[in-house]
Design a protein around this motif. Sequence first.
Motif: not given
Length: 285
Positions: A162-176, A178-192
């Motif tokens: 669920r996208a809302e589960r990623a919100r605390p992690l996105i907040d941490i990323a912003e403090r660090l 880091i550009t952070a995005t939330a994705e669903s398990f079904g994708g699509p996913h960019a190369a990493t």
Amino acid sequence: MSASHLAVWGDPIAHSRSPQLHGAAYALLGLDWSFERVRVAEDRFDAVLAGLDASWRGLAVTMPLKERAWNAAGWRDRRAELTGAVNTLLLPGADVPRPVGAPADAPVGFNTDVGGIVAALADEGITRIGSLRLVGAGATSASALVAAAELGAGRVAIVARRAERARPLIDIAERLGITATAESFGGPHAATDLTIAALPGGAELPDPHAAALARDGGPLFDVAYHPWPSQLATHWTGERAIAGFGMLLHQAVLQVRIFTTGSVDQPLENEDDVRAEMRSAVMGD
């Protein structure tokens, strides 16, 4: 008398390998310390902690108690502050120097999971990354995110149910920074450059979701290590899949540093030998 009692707390806790790891380290170091498993329910954490006497040196803390341990700490290291999770408590009875600014009468909190991930990846030759795909959004994911920042990551894609589960992690990323995005398990996913999976033990994904994560996912570091391969690792055919035992081992070495020296940064005497003995105690090699 020097405090000599230690334990790992969690719920459940019977699966924990911490007693083998710590017991091997203290035996090699010539320390007659005890280390046990104790099942502590989340709503009992504060009361059980308050009941410990001065013979207690420290605690390793696993799920679901890391936030409780964070709240109980009178001082926390930077990694703990960033993640909101403490997995190691140095107790007031320990006769070791305490960090500058730490109160003498309160537990001192550390997060050694971050350092465990960094060291485990270094064992595999992974010391710098530009991007990370992070699978899962729990407490271990926060540690993985901070570890990625220490490895230089500038972009993180957080894959959560669920996208809302990623919100605390996105907040941490912003403090660090880091550009952070939330994705669903079904994708699509960019190369990493790297994928870190921090799913709850035994979690399995539908095969199409696992296959989508494996596609252009770079090497997989899965915090799971038993049984191995994990279900997700079986889909990682184009790149290597790395089990999470290295994280368990290295974070425990950092805990031993804390319990014996008061510092996560002070290497142990004969640390390579201690680490090898700890590995052998669990892996038998």
